[in-house]
Scaffold this motif. Structure first.
Motif, PDB file in Angstrom:
ATOM      1  N   GLU A 140     -40.698 -50.523  97.141  1.00  0.00           N
ATOM      2  CA  GLU A 140     -41.660 -50.403  96.050  1.00  0.00           C
ATOM      3  C   GLU A 140     -42.479 -49.136  96.275  1.00  0.00           C
ATOM      4  O   GLU A 140     -43.045 -48.924  97.335  1.00  0.00           O
ATOM      5  N   ASP A 141     -42.502 -48.284  95.255  1.00  0.00           N
ATOM      6  CA  ASP A 141     -43.315 -47.066  95.268  1.00  0.00           C
ATOM      7  C   ASP A 141     -44.354 -47.178  94.167  1.00  0.00           C
ATOM      8  O   ASP A 141     -44.019 -47.438  93.011  1.00  0.00           O
ATOM      9  N   LYS A 142     -45.592 -46.979  94.529  1.00  0.00           N
ATOM     10  CA  LYS A 142     -46.650 -46.983  93.513  1.00  0.00           C
ATOM     11  C   LYS A 142     -47.427 -45.683  93.653  1.00  0.00           C
ATOM     12  O   LYS A 142     -47.914 -45.352  94.726  1.00  0.00           O
ATOM     13  N   GLU A 143     -47.469 -44.970  92.590  1.00  0.00           N
ATOM     14  CA  GLU A 143     -48.272 -43.755  92.544  1.00  0.00           C
ATOM     15  C   GLU A 143     -49.136 -43.825  91.292  1.00  0.00           C
ATOM     16  O   GLU A 143     -49.011 -44.743  90.488  1.00  0.00           O
ATOM     17  N   TYR A 191     -46.798 -43.670  88.019  1.00  0.00           N
ATOM     18  CA  TYR A 191     -45.602 -44.505  87.863  1.00  0.00           C
ATOM     19  C   TYR A 191     -45.546 -45.571  88.952  1.00  0.00           C
ATOM     20  O   TYR A 191     -46.229 -45.510  89.963  1.00  0.00           O
ATOM     21  N   SER A 192     -44.654 -46.521  88.695  1.00  0.00           N
ATOM     22  CA  SER A 192     -44.366 -47.564  89.663  1.00  0.00           C
ATOM     23  C   SER A 192     -42.855 -47.774  89.673  1.00  0.00           C
ATOM     24  O   SER A 192     -42.225 -47.832  88.609  1.00  0.00           O
ATOM     25  N   ARG A 193     -42.290 -47.842  90.839  1.00  0.00           N
ATOM     26  CA  ARG A 193     -40.835 -48.026  90.963  1.00  0.00           C
ATOM     27  C   ARG A 193     -40.579 -49.131  91.972  1.00  0.00           C
ATOM     28  O   ARG A 193     -41.178 -49.161  93.034  1.00  0.00           O
ATOM     29  N   GLN A 194     -39.697 -50.043  91.605  1.00  0.00           N
ATOM     30  CA  GLN A 194     -39.323 -51.105  92.528  1.00  0.00           C
ATOM     31  C   GLN A 194     -37.815 -51.280  92.470  1.00  0.00           C
ATOM     32  O   GLN A 194     -37.235 -51.373  91.391  1.00  0.00           O
TER      33      GLN A 194
END
Length: 147
Positions: free
Chosen positions: A84-87, A90-93
């Motif tokens: 999981e990337d949260k910036e 954006y958010s990516r999982q």
């Protein structure tokens, strides 16, 4: 499409293998289903033992379960990973799931009183099975007289 093809040109080999494994189940094309991954295996036999090698890269030692019930050896594994990337913008999982289960009928020559060992290293699980002591020597060999 099957990844396993069994060459029927070797009838003697066909006769020898059932003592090692249940080849009908092992080499059945139904084992490879569309969305399932089945790891490749090697079975090695020498005078003292059997060793089953399972090519299963991407797993860790804790992902495996190796059991014996009666004369059936079952090797299964399951791993789950998620990223999981949260910036700010954006958010990516992402997640990943992989599992398999293989079962083998063991020959009667296995010594179940000896410790059965399993080791996972460099993407390969090795299961080591000792043979009965009487089978480790040439004493059990019977010579048949030819008339």
């Amino acid at each position: 499409m099957s990844l396993i093809k069994f060459n029927r040109r070797f009838p003697l080999f066909d006769q020898m293998l059932p003592d090692i494994l249940d080849t009908d189940r092992l080499l059945n094309e139904d084992l490879i289903l569309k969305d399932n991954w089945v790891p490749a295996i090697n079975v090695k036999e020498n005078n003292n033992n059997f060793e089953i090698e399972v090519a299963a890269p991407g797993f860790s030692k804790k992902d495996f379960e190796v059991t014996i019930t009666d004369d059936i050896l079952t090797i299964s594994a399951e791993n789950k990973k998620s990223v999981e990337d949260k910036e700010e913008d954006y958010s990516r999982q992402e997640f990943y799931f992989n599992s398999f289960k293989r079962s083998f009928t063991l020959p009667k020559s296995i010594d179940f009183n000896k410790k059965i060992k399993a080791k996972y290293d460099n993407g390969v699980l090795r299961v080591h099975l000792e043979k009965l002591e009487i089978l480790k020597s040439e004493e059990h060999k019977k010579v048949i007289e030819i008339s």
